[in-house]
Design a protein around this motif. Sequence first.
Motif, PDB file in Angstrom:
ATOM      1  N   ILE A  80       0.842  -1.193   0.000  1.00  0.00           N
ATOM      2  CA  ILE A  80       0.000   0.000   0.000  1.00  0.00           C
ATOM      3  C   ILE A  80       0.877   1.244   0.000  1.00  0.00           C
ATOM      4  N   ASP A  81       0.287   2.345  -0.436  1.00  0.00           N
ATOM      5  CA  ASP A  81       1.009   3.620  -0.481  1.00  0.00           C
ATOM      6  C   ASP A  81       0.736   4.476   0.748  1.00  0.00           C
ATOM      7  N   ALA A  82      -0.463   4.348   1.307  1.00  0.00           N
ATOM      8  CA  ALA A  82      -0.829   5.173   2.462  1.00  0.00           C
ATOM      9  C   ALA A  82      -2.026   4.545   3.154  1.00  0.00           C
ATOM     10  N   ILE A  83      -2.167   4.846   4.439  1.00  0.00           N
ATOM     11  CA  ILE A  83      -3.320   4.367   5.202  1.00  0.00           C
ATOM     12  C   ILE A  83      -3.588   5.364   6.322  1.00  0.00           C
ATOM     13  N   TYR A 142      -8.303   3.871  -4.040  1.00  0.00           N
ATOM     14  CA  TYR A 142      -8.412   3.887  -2.591  1.00  0.00           C
ATOM     15  C   TYR A 142      -9.514   2.934  -2.174  1.00  0.00           C
ATOM     16  N   MET A 143      -9.365   2.387  -0.992  1.00  0.00           N
ATOM     17  CA  MET A 143     -10.359   1.479  -0.428  1.00  0.00           C
ATOM     18  C   MET A 143     -10.786   2.015   0.919  1.00  0.00           C
ATOM     19  N   PRO A 159     -11.612   4.554  -7.702  1.00  0.00           N
ATOM     20  CA  PRO A 159     -10.528   5.432  -8.132  1.00  0.00           C
ATOM     21  C   PRO A 159     -10.393   6.597  -7.152  1.00  0.00           C
ATOM     22  N   ILE A 160      -9.177   7.005  -6.845  1.00  0.00           N
ATOM     23  CA  ILE A 160      -8.953   8.128  -5.939  1.00  0.00           C
ATOM     24  C   ILE A 160      -9.685   9.369  -6.435  1.00  0.00           C
ATOM     25  N   THR A 161      -9.721   9.548  -7.736  1.00  0.00           N
ATOM     26  CA  THR A 161     -10.351  10.745  -8.300  1.00  0.00           C
ATOM     27  C   THR A 161     -11.856  10.768  -8.090  1.00  0.00           C
ATOM     28  N   LYS A 162     -12.449   9.658  -7.663  1.00  0.00           N
ATOM     29  CA  LYS A 162     -13.892   9.661  -7.390  1.00  0.00           C
ATOM     30  C   LYS A 162     -14.202  10.536  -6.181  1.00  0.00           C
ATOM     31  N   ALA A 163     -13.320  10.527  -5.181  1.00  0.00           N
ATOM     32  CA  ALA A 163     -13.527  11.340  -3.981  1.00  0.00           C
ATOM     33  C   ALA A 163     -12.683  12.612  -3.999  1.00  0.00           C
ATOM     34  N   TRP A 164     -11.475  12.507  -4.549  1.00  0.00           N
ATOM     35  CA  TRP A 164     -10.536  13.636  -4.553  1.00  0.00           C
ATOM     36  C   TRP A 164     -10.088  13.862  -5.996  1.00  0.00           C
TER      37      TRP A 164
END
Length: 429
Positions: free
Chosen positions: A246-249, A265-266, A279-284
């Motif tokens: 993972i890249d971040a949590i 992201y999950m 997709p990260i772009t869905k929220a950010w």
Amino acid sequence: MELFTKTLFLCLALALTNGAPLLSPRLAAALPDRCAGIEFDAITPDEKGNMLFFKGSHLWTGYRGPAQPSNESFKELDDLHNIGHVDAAFRMHNPENPDDHDHIYFFQDDKMFSYYNHTLEDGYPKEIQEDFPGIPTHLDAAVECPKGECIADSVLFFKGNDVHVYDVSTKTVKTKTWSHLPVCTSATRWLEHYYCFHGHNFTRFHPVSGEVSGDYPKDARRYFMTCPNFGHGGHYKVRKCSEAKIDAIATDDAGKSYIFAGPIYMRLDTHRDGLHAFPITKAWKEVTSGVDAVFFYTNKIYLIKGDQVYIYKTAAHYTLIEGYPKTLKEELGIEGHVDAAFVCPNEHTVHVIQGQTMRAVDLTATPRAETQVVPMPLSDIDAARCSAEGIHLFKGSQYYNYESPMMLALSKIAPVPQNITKAMIGCEE
């Protein structure tokens, strides 16, 4: 000889099925297949957060797997009790009344059933009006709506284009007509969003206004179940824990974990609802191609990518704060590539990991600047999180556990690594 052959065949068949009768092709074919594009009768989470999908006399538990007879989980839901199917179902949200909170309600014609821990409560079934005065019979769908998302703890009951909003505390009903919304055959709440299911599609709506924003309807098979040739989240496939990276949590104030891997992201709710990838772009939408580090502070989420810091308000569906992104130097007073970052609960310091160095930054200071710089016994850290269980530093498919930031700062030798588990990041074991 013919009798002996038949007997031998029967014994072999029973042995191969562990004593269970063989399922005939006709009965096997009778099991409904939700990936074929069916219309659900009802959808609800149970008291443990497992999502239940109902069709006729069958149900599915969770987002994958075959159908099972409903009466295997709820024994009264069978033909002997004239309950071959349910019209609507929901999980009650009423924390002020423990006798009702998290109980599951099923509706069929003019009757209702209340279950807890898959056991029918005494006195049920009842007439719908006994517990929910003013609510009509032969419902199409129902869904809980907690206070904060609705004005008060409520239940939305759907019948045709009418929505009957039942206030759990006052037992009063307000009826609205949402003719713009498709007639819902089932409805559910998931991750604070509300979904009306119709056919094999769904439409997301606002629980107070009924407003539909976005491109709807969408195919439920791409979002609410695992089906061949369907998917979402960039066709993300859950990795095995032994292959996880993972890249971040980070964990927000409500206990929800956000896990970032590449452009995905999950969100993993620690108590309910499970994990899904987007997709990260869905929220950010401003953040593309992944992140380097993430942390929460004062109802805001900080996403670090390269030398940029993006800050979003968490209470406003991740609205980017005006003036952002800003550089790391402007926002945190540091420069260089960030491997990971974490903020411990109820603290005001972000700890930023860069290579084998950990920097502490006071988030209450103006301007923000380093207050401590210490060496670390580890390098190449992928992600970090601080919780009541201590600090977890993730590296590949393993993590290192420290009791506190102070213990991490004083440590000269790395502890023995432990393997990442499904409970931590939702990977497959």
